[in-house]
Scaffold this motif. Sequence first.
Motif, PDB file in Angstrom:
ATOM      1  N   LEU A   4       0.948  -1.188   0.313  1.00 32.47           N
ATOM      2  CA  LEU A   4       0.154  -0.176  -0.123  1.00 32.47           C
ATOM      3  C   LEU A   4       0.684   1.594  -0.245  1.00 32.47           C
ATOM      4  CD1 LEU A   4      -2.923  -0.613   2.203  1.00 32.47           C
ATOM      5  CD2 LEU A   4      -3.143  -0.597   0.017  1.00 32.47           C
ATOM      6  N   SER A   5       0.225   2.085  -1.097  1.00 33.09           N
ATOM      7  CA  SER A   5       0.488   3.459  -0.716  1.00 33.09           C
ATOM      8  C   SER A   5       0.737   4.534   0.499  1.00 33.09           C
ATOM      9  CB  SER A   5       0.746   4.119  -1.732  1.00 33.09           C
ATOM     10  OG  SER A   5      -0.543   4.496  -2.050  1.00 33.09           O
ATOM     11  N   GLU A   6       1.510   5.241   1.088  1.00 33.59           N
ATOM     12  CA  GLU A   6       1.293   6.286   2.244  1.00 33.59           C
ATOM     13  C   GLU A   6      -0.446   6.756   2.620  1.00 33.59           C
ATOM     14  OE1 GLU A   6       2.345  10.294   4.355  1.00 33.59           O
ATOM     15  OE2 GLU A   6       3.946   9.694   2.631  1.00 33.59           O
ATOM     16  N   VAL A   7      -0.843   6.936   0.293  1.00 34.51           N
ATOM     17  CA  VAL A   7      -2.211   7.194   0.857  1.00 34.51           C
ATOM     18  C   VAL A   7      -2.925   6.384   0.528  1.00 34.51           C
ATOM     19  CG1 VAL A   7      -3.667   8.204  -0.765  1.00 34.51           C
ATOM     20  CG2 VAL A   7      -1.445   9.771  -0.887  1.00 34.51           C
ATOM     21  N   GLY A   8      -2.698   4.886   0.233  1.00 32.72           N
ATOM     22  CA  GLY A   8      -3.279   3.705   0.726  1.00 32.72           C
ATOM     23  C   GLY A   8      -3.606   3.543   2.091  1.00 32.72           C
ATOM     24  N   GLU A   9      -2.430   3.810   2.807  1.00 36.31           N
ATOM     25  CA  GLU A   9      -2.436   3.133   4.671  1.00 36.31           C
ATOM     26  C   GLU A   9      -3.619   3.910   5.455  1.00 36.31           C
ATOM     27  OE1 GLU A   9      -0.997   1.420   6.047  1.00 36.31           O
ATOM     28  OE2 GLU A   9       0.665  -0.213   4.950  1.00 36.31           O
ATOM     29  N   GLU A  58     -16.552   5.023  -0.515  1.00 37.46           N
ATOM     30  CA  GLU A  58     -15.457   6.162  -0.134  1.00 37.46           C
ATOM     31  C   GLU A  58     -14.324   4.367  -0.594  1.00 37.46           C
ATOM     32  OE1 GLU A  58     -14.560   7.219   3.609  1.00 37.46           O
ATOM     33  OE2 GLU A  58     -16.283   8.825   3.524  1.00 37.46           O
ATOM     34  N   ALA A  59     -14.808   3.554   0.108  1.00 39.26           N
ATOM     35  CA  ALA A  59     -13.864   2.270  -0.425  1.00 39.26           C
ATOM     36  C   ALA A  59     -13.541   1.825  -1.731  1.00 39.26           C
ATOM     37  CB  ALA A  59     -14.758   0.970   0.054  1.00 39.26           C
ATOM     38  N   GLU A  60     -14.291   2.467  -2.608  1.00 39.17           N
ATOM     39  CA  GLU A  60     -14.589   2.064  -4.176  1.00 39.17           C
ATOM     40  C   GLU A  60     -13.257   3.073  -4.682  1.00 39.17           C
ATOM     41  OE1 GLU A  60     -17.439   1.425  -7.529  1.00 39.17           O
ATOM     42  OE2 GLU A  60     -17.972   2.298  -6.058  1.00 39.17           O
ATOM     43  N   SER A  61     -13.555   4.340  -3.682  1.00 34.95           N
ATOM     44  CA  SER A  61     -12.572   5.274  -4.930  1.00 34.95           C
ATOM     45  C   SER A  61     -11.266   4.939  -4.249  1.00 34.95           C
ATOM     46  CB  SER A  61     -12.549   6.749  -4.185  1.00 34.95           C
ATOM     47  OG  SER A  61     -14.254   6.896  -4.447  1.00 34.95           O
ATOM     48  N   ALA A  62     -11.100   4.484  -2.526  1.00 32.06           N
ATOM     49  CA  ALA A  62      -9.688   3.961  -2.711  1.00 32.06           C
ATOM     50  C   ALA A  62      -9.217   3.229  -3.534  1.00 32.06           C
ATOM     51  CB  ALA A  62      -9.605   3.655  -1.058  1.00 32.06           C
ATOM     52  N   LEU A  63     -10.161   1.603  -3.780  1.00 28.27           N
ATOM     53  CA  LEU A  63      -9.969   0.412  -4.756  1.00 28.27           C
ATOM     54  C   LEU A  63      -9.316   1.159  -5.451  1.00 28.27           C
ATOM     55  CD1 LEU A  63     -11.992  -2.207  -3.896  1.00 28.27           C
ATOM     56  CD2 LEU A  63      -8.927  -2.070  -4.333  1.00 28.27           C
ATOM     57  N   LYS A  64      -9.527   1.800  -6.359  1.00 25.37           N
ATOM     58  CA  LYS A  64      -9.623   2.660  -7.941  1.00 25.37           C
ATOM     59  C   LYS A  64      -8.603   3.177  -7.837  1.00 25.37           C
ATOM     60  CE  LYS A  64     -14.570   3.362  -9.633  1.00 25.37           C
ATOM     61  NZ  LYS A  64     -15.282   4.730 -10.192  1.00 25.37           N
ATOM     62  N   ALA A  65      -7.909   3.677  -6.868  1.00 26.88           N
ATOM     63  CA  ALA A  65      -6.270   4.238  -6.829  1.00 26.88           C
ATOM     64  C   ALA A  65      -5.486   3.199  -7.080  1.00 26.88           C
ATOM     65  CB  ALA A  65      -6.382   4.968  -5.775  1.00 26.88           C
ATOM     66  N   GLU A  66      -5.623   1.942  -6.034  1.00 20.92           N
ATOM     67  CA  GLU A  66      -5.264   1.081  -6.094  1.00 20.92           C
ATOM     68  C   GLU A  66      -5.604  -0.031  -5.698  1.00 20.92           C
ATOM     69  OE1 GLU A  66      -1.880   1.610  -2.848  1.00 20.92           O
ATOM     70  OE2 GLU A  66      -3.020   4.026  -2.182  1.00 20.92           O
ATOM     71  N   GLN A  96      -4.597  -3.142  -7.141  1.00 24.15           N
ATOM     72  CA  GLN A  96      -4.272  -4.451  -6.448  1.00 24.15           C
ATOM     73  C   GLN A  96      -4.162  -5.055  -4.942  1.00 24.15           C
ATOM     74  OE1 GLN A  96      -3.149  -6.914  -9.168  1.00 24.15           O
ATOM     75  NE2 GLN A  96      -4.605  -5.220 -10.099  1.00 24.15           N
ATOM     76  N   ALA A  97      -4.339  -4.171  -4.148  1.00 24.31           N
ATOM     77  CA  ALA A  97      -4.111  -3.914  -2.672  1.00 24.31           C
ATOM     78  C   ALA A  97      -5.456  -4.849  -2.189  1.00 24.31           C
ATOM     79  CB  ALA A  97      -4.856  -2.360  -2.195  1.00 24.31           C
ATOM     80  N   ALA A  98      -4.846  -6.131  -1.667  1.00 25.67           N
ATOM     81  CA  ALA A  98      -5.647  -7.255  -1.166  1.00 25.67           C
ATOM     82  C   ALA A  98      -6.292  -6.338   0.439  1.00 25.67           C
ATOM     83  CB  ALA A  98      -5.034  -8.780  -1.386  1.00 25.67           C
ATOM     84  N   GLU A  99      -5.831  -5.301   1.225  1.00 17.92           N
ATOM     85  CA  GLU A  99      -6.024  -5.112   2.476  1.00 17.92           C
ATOM     86  C   GLU A  99      -7.628  -4.653   2.010  1.00 17.92           C
ATOM     87  OE1 GLU A  99      -1.262  -5.082   2.642  1.00 17.92           O
ATOM     88  OE2 GLU A  99      -3.358  -4.321   1.253  1.00 17.92           O
ATOM     89  N   ALA A 150      -3.630 -14.363   0.245  1.00 22.89           N
ATOM     90  CA  ALA A 150      -4.470 -14.442   1.107  1.00 22.89           C
ATOM     91  C   ALA A 150      -4.352 -14.699   2.566  1.00 22.89           C
ATOM     92  CB  ALA A 150      -4.389 -16.447   1.147  1.00 22.89           C
ATOM     93  N   LYS A 151      -2.696 -13.351   2.465  1.00 24.88           N
ATOM     94  CA  LYS A 151      -2.332 -13.787   4.380  1.00 24.88           C
ATOM     95  C   LYS A 151      -2.473 -12.207   4.823  1.00 24.88           C
ATOM     96  CE  LYS A 151       0.819 -16.934   4.388  1.00 24.88           C
ATOM     97  NZ  LYS A 151       2.223 -17.577   4.339  1.00 24.88           N
ATOM     98  N   ALA A 152      -2.721 -10.915   3.797  1.00 25.83           N
ATOM     99  CA  ALA A 152      -3.661  -9.349   4.025  1.00 25.83           C
ATOM    100  C   ALA A 152      -3.810  -9.632   5.125  1.00 25.83           C
ATOM    101  CB  ALA A 152      -3.648  -9.152   3.267  1.00 25.83           C
ATOM    102  N   LEU A 153      -3.764  -8.782   6.260  1.00 22.14           N
ATOM    103  CA  LEU A 153      -4.242  -8.097   7.360  1.00 22.14           C
ATOM    104  C   LEU A 153      -4.792  -9.536   7.614  1.00 22.14           C
ATOM    105  CD1 LEU A 153      -7.090  -5.996   5.913  1.00 22.14           C
ATOM    106  CD2 LEU A 153      -5.144  -5.191   7.393  1.00 22.14           C
ATOM    107  N   ASP A 154      -3.802 -10.664   8.282  1.00 22.19           N
ATOM    108  CA  ASP A 154      -3.972 -11.348   9.068  1.00 22.19           C
ATOM    109  C   ASP A 154      -5.287 -13.068   8.503  1.00 22.19           C
ATOM    110  OD1 ASP A 154      -1.640 -11.054  11.131  1.00 22.19           O
ATOM    111  OD2 ASP A 154      -3.060  -9.368  11.966  1.00 22.19           O
ATOM    112  N   GLY A 155      -4.883 -12.700   7.309  1.00 26.60           N
ATOM    113  CA  GLY A 155      -6.487 -13.179   6.737  1.00 26.60           C
ATOM    114  C   GLY A 155      -7.555 -13.006   7.309  1.00 26.60           C
ATOM    115  N   SER A 156      -7.821 -11.940   6.948  1.00 27.31           N
ATOM    116  CA  SER A 156      -8.838 -11.188   6.945  1.00 27.31           C
ATOM    117  C   SER A 156     -10.315 -12.077   6.090  1.00 27.31           C
ATOM    118  CB  SER A 156      -8.982  -9.849   7.997  1.00 27.31           C
ATOM    119  OG  SER A 156      -8.532  -9.510   8.821  1.00 27.31           O
TER     120      SER A 156
END
Length: 218
Positions: free
Chosen positions: A24-29, A61-69, A71-74, A114-120
């Motif tokens: 994740l980028s800093e913005v993604g975090e 808001e989540a959809e907008s964040a995903l459009k920017a990144e 491939q971010a599993a989180e 599969a291990k992103a965010l401890d398997g959430s």
Amino acid sequence: MPKSIVRNLILGGALLFSLPSFALSEVGEQSLKRLQGRWAEINYQLPETQREAAFAKLADEAESALKAEPQAAELLVWRGIILSTWAGAKGGLGALDLVKQARGEFEAAIKLDAKALDGSAYTSLGSLYYQVPGWPISFGDDKRAEQLLKQALSLNPTGIDANYFYGDFLLRQKRYAEAQVALEKALAAPARPGREVADAGRRKEAQALLQKVQAAKE
């Protein structure tokens, strides 16, 4: 309902590895923390009558964040969580489309990491499988649910959410002794920095379920 290739791989247990995730980028975090914090506020502090609209806005808001990144599993995991809790707030058959969208996000997250965010993703996907109706209304399946929840616990054995949802599943299955163990683990789970509101809310839910377990055993 037709089964996708991804679903067959994940639920059939043939997914032996996952592709490396993109950091994740800093913005993604920042987006992730914002989504987590706002979700907890809505789910645990907002009046029930206001939650549906609030979750709908947060899903955007989540959809907008995903459009920017994309491939971010989180972020995929968290859009799925928001969609599924929005479905719970909405209720009725009208929520099934949201649940299907959430399933897709979790499956995509597992494929990426599969291990992103401890398997959430496994925890959340498993919770969907035991809470939604079965065929022909929806895709509910207790056997699949337990497989996924156990996979989540293998990745995060002391996690509050992984143990809470497994405990809830076991309670619904009337496996009271096992449910008690899982819920006690949830209550003893280590605190998550920055997730104080979510932790407090989940512990309250776990305690309520534990009381149900104890009453059922008497």
